[in-house]
Design a protein around this motif. Sequence first.
Motif, PDB file in Angstrom:
ATOM      1  N   ALA A  35       9.858  -9.444  -1.607  1.00 16.67           N
ATOM      2  CA  ALA A  35      10.199  -8.033  -1.437  1.00 16.67           C
ATOM      3  C   ALA A  35      11.701  -7.798  -1.401  1.00 16.67           C
ATOM      4  N   CYS A  36      12.486  -8.838  -1.086  1.00 11.94           N
ATOM      5  CA  CYS A  36      13.930  -8.641  -0.956  1.00 11.94           C
ATOM      6  C   CYS A  36      14.626  -8.547  -2.307  1.00 11.94           C
ATOM      7  N   ASN A  37      13.941  -8.886  -3.390  1.00 11.10           N
ATOM      8  CA  ASN A  37      14.566  -8.836  -4.711  1.00 11.10           C
ATOM      9  C   ASN A  37      13.477  -8.782  -5.776  1.00 11.10           C
ATOM     10  N   LEU A  38      13.028  -7.590  -6.059  1.00  8.25           N
ATOM     11  CA  LEU A  38      11.894  -7.417  -6.967  1.00  8.25           C
ATOM     12  C   LEU A  38      12.019  -6.091  -7.707  1.00  8.25           C
ATOM     13  N   ALA A  39      11.719  -6.111  -8.983  1.00  8.63           N
ATOM     14  CA  ALA A  39      11.777  -4.893  -9.794  1.00  8.63           C
ATOM     15  C   ALA A  39      10.500  -4.763 -10.613  1.00  8.63           C
ATOM     16  N   TYR A  40      10.035  -3.535 -10.749  1.00  9.60           N
ATOM     17  CA  TYR A  40       8.902  -3.276 -11.631  1.00  9.60           C
ATOM     18  C   TYR A  40       8.924  -1.812 -12.046  1.00  9.60           C
ATOM     19  N   ARG A  41       8.113  -1.501 -13.033  1.00  9.07           N
ATOM     20  CA  ARG A  41       8.063  -0.130 -13.546  1.00  9.07           C
ATOM     21  C   ARG A  41       7.176   0.744 -12.657  1.00  9.07           C
ATOM     22  N   ARG A  42       7.617   1.952 -12.488  1.00  4.55           N
ATOM     23  CA  ARG A  42       6.865   2.911 -11.683  1.00  4.55           C
ATOM     24  C   ARG A  42       5.484   3.148 -12.273  1.00  4.55           C
ATOM     25  N   SER A  43       5.407   3.151 -13.590  1.00  6.51           N
ATOM     26  CA  SER A  43       4.135   3.413 -14.266  1.00  6.51           C
ATOM     27  C   SER A  43       3.098   2.326 -13.969  1.00  6.51           C
ATOM     28  N   VAL A  44       3.561   1.053 -13.906  1.00  4.18           N
ATOM     29  CA  VAL A  44       2.611  -0.024 -13.645  1.00  4.18           C
ATOM     30  C   VAL A  44       2.158   0.006 -12.189  1.00  4.18           C
ATOM     31  N   PHE A  45       3.009   0.523 -11.300  1.00  5.79           N
ATOM     32  CA  PHE A  45       2.634   0.655  -9.894  1.00  5.79           C
ATOM     33  C   PHE A  45       1.439   1.593  -9.747  1.00  5.79           C
ATOM     34  N   PHE A  46       1.509   2.753 -10.398  1.00  4.50           N
ATOM     35  CA  PHE A  46       0.413   3.716 -10.280  1.00  4.50           C
ATOM     36  C   PHE A  46      -0.794   3.303 -11.116  1.00  4.50           C
ATOM     37  N   LYS A  47      -0.541   2.601 -12.203  1.00  9.07           N
ATOM     38  CA  LYS A  47      -1.646   2.129 -13.039  1.00  9.07           C
ATOM     39  C   LYS A  47      -2.563   1.203 -12.261  1.00  9.07           C
ATOM     40  N   HIS A  48      -1.973   0.399 -11.372  1.00  8.03           N
ATOM     41  CA  HIS A  48      -2.758  -0.547 -10.570  1.00  8.03           C
ATOM     42  C   HIS A  48      -3.013  -0.041  -9.154  1.00  8.03           C
ATOM     43  N   LYS A  49      -2.815   1.276  -8.945  1.00 10.61           N
ATOM     44  CA  LYS A  49      -3.109   1.927  -7.661  1.00 10.61           C
ATOM     45  C   LYS A  49      -2.289   1.329  -6.511  1.00 10.61           C
ATOM     46  N   GLY A  50      -1.059   0.952  -6.835  1.00  7.94           N
ATOM     47  CA  GLY A  50      -0.132   0.493  -5.816  1.00  7.94           C
ATOM     48  C   GLY A  50      -0.660  -0.669  -4.999  1.00  7.94           C
ATOM     49  N   PHE A  51      -0.510  -0.558  -3.687  1.00  9.03           N
ATOM     50  CA  PHE A  51      -0.917  -1.630  -2.789  1.00  9.03           C
ATOM     51  C   PHE A  51      -2.320  -1.409  -2.227  1.00  9.03           C
ATOM     52  N   SER A  52      -3.135  -0.689  -2.943  1.00  7.81           N
ATOM     53  CA  SER A  52      -4.465  -0.359  -2.420  1.00  7.81           C
ATOM     54  C   SER A  52      -5.301  -1.597  -2.123  1.00  7.81           C
ATOM     55  N   SER A  53      -5.094  -2.665  -2.879  1.00  6.51           N
ATOM     56  CA  SER A  53      -5.897  -3.875  -2.658  1.00  6.51           C
ATOM     57  C   SER A  53      -5.443  -4.663  -1.436  1.00  6.51           C
ATOM     58  N   ALA A  54      -4.291  -4.269  -0.841  1.00  6.37           N
ATOM     59  CA  ALA A  54      -3.774  -5.008   0.309  1.00  6.37           C
ATOM     60  C   ALA A  54      -3.599  -4.121   1.530  1.00  6.37           C
ATOM     61  N   LEU A  55      -4.265  -2.977   1.550  1.00 10.44           N
ATOM     62  CA  LEU A  55      -4.104  -2.062   2.683  1.00 10.44           C
ATOM     63  C   LEU A  55      -4.640  -2.646   3.991  1.00 10.44           C
ATOM     64  N   HIS A  56      -5.495  -3.647   3.890  1.00 16.34           N
ATOM     65  CA  HIS A  56      -6.051  -4.255   5.089  1.00 16.34           C
ATOM     66  C   HIS A  56      -5.149  -5.345   5.657  1.00 16.34           C
ATOM     67  N   LEU A  57      -4.000  -5.613   4.995  1.00  8.21           N
ATOM     68  CA  LEU A  57      -3.102  -6.689   5.418  1.00  8.21           C
ATOM     69  C   LEU A  57      -1.797  -6.140   5.967  1.00  8.21           C
ATOM     70  N   ASN A  58      -1.268  -6.791   6.982  1.00  5.74           N
ATOM     71  CA  ASN A  58       0.051  -6.445   7.504  1.00  5.74           C
ATOM     72  C   ASN A  58       1.161  -7.043   6.650  1.00  5.74           C
ATOM     73  N   TYR A  59       0.885  -8.186   6.040  1.00  6.48           N
ATOM     74  CA  TYR A  59       1.896  -8.901   5.261  1.00  6.48           C
ATOM     75  C   TYR A  59       1.273  -9.368   3.946  1.00  6.48           C
ATOM     76  N   GLY A  60       2.134  -9.714   3.006  1.00  4.48           N
ATOM     77  CA  GLY A  60       1.659 -10.313   1.763  1.00  4.48           C
ATOM     78  C   GLY A  60       1.332  -9.331   0.659  1.00  4.48           C
ATOM     79  N   ASP A  61       1.606  -8.023   0.878  1.00  4.63           N
ATOM     80  CA  ASP A  61       1.273  -7.056  -0.169  1.00  4.63           C
ATOM     81  C   ASP A  61       2.068  -7.303  -1.439  1.00  4.63           C
ATOM     82  N   ASP A  62       3.319  -7.742  -1.323  1.00  2.27           N
ATOM     83  CA  ASP A  62       4.133  -8.009  -2.511  1.00  2.27           C
ATOM     84  C   ASP A  62       3.569  -9.179  -3.308  1.00  2.27           C
ATOM     85  N   ASP A  63       3.170 -10.242  -2.605  1.00  3.46           N
ATOM     86  CA  ASP A  63       2.593 -11.397  -3.296  1.00  3.46           C
ATOM     87  C   ASP A  63       1.359 -11.004  -4.088  1.00  3.46           C
TER      88      ASP A  63
END
Length: 261
Positions: free
Chosen positions: A87-115
């Motif tokens: 998370a300290c050094n990561l870049a991605y396209r805004r479009s791909v973020f919404f295409k994959h529904k952001g961090f929805s698959s990791a909402l149950h986790l406190n950590y590891g959403d970036d991984d």
Amino acid sequence: GVKAAHHDCLLLTTSNCTIPSRLWLRSMARHFVDKSVEVVIGYGRHCGNDDTPDHGHGSGRRTFDRLRSALLWVGSALVGKPLRGTACNLAYRRSVFFKHKGFSSALHLNYGDDDLFVNEIATAYNCVAEISPDAIVDQHESDMAYSHRAESLRREFTSAMLPRAPFRLMGSVSVALWIWLLASVVSVVYGAPSIVPPIVAVVMFAGMWIPVSLMWRKVCAVLEGGRQGWSALFLWLVQPIRTIGRRWSAWRRRRSNFTWG
């Protein structure tokens, strides 16, 4: 923040990071000239609040752990098999973020959403690893030992949700060293008093470890800004034991990783 962004390319860092180079933005963003690139994975070098490298008791083990982890996920991205990001050094396209529904698959986790997010969106065709000196950021920690242990346990928990092949490949280094060590001991004991088995064992060790040690020192100089030499050999040997201990600790604290825990 992603919703409020006006442009498609997002570059993220964390509040405990500083940017040593004025060319950081250019180094990370230049890859987006290629329209097929959607993810750029960078690296964050750990250091104290006074900008000094990690030092003190246990610094060798911590440096080894960070380099081993970096070789795993940065190396996987460089060969076209992206595994995770930081998370300290990561870049991605805004479009791909919404295409994959952001961090929805990791909402149950406190950590590891970036991984998990990087592993979900990154492929051999849309991901680039950027580890040039101008692209590396400094990640500051007031208590290096505590922060390293906390991050290690979190990553150990999250790694169970990632593909296992890269982890097995990395673990094969320790297995190879143990096979060499046991085979050398057996050959020396049963070959005594001949000096041929010890000579063969030493030659095999030199042929196996010297290239790895030289590579390790170069990787350490590039990513962590320091050097680590022969101590890495011992740490590779005991890595399976340390991994078992971390997995046990991560399992005992597993509830703290969940938002509902």
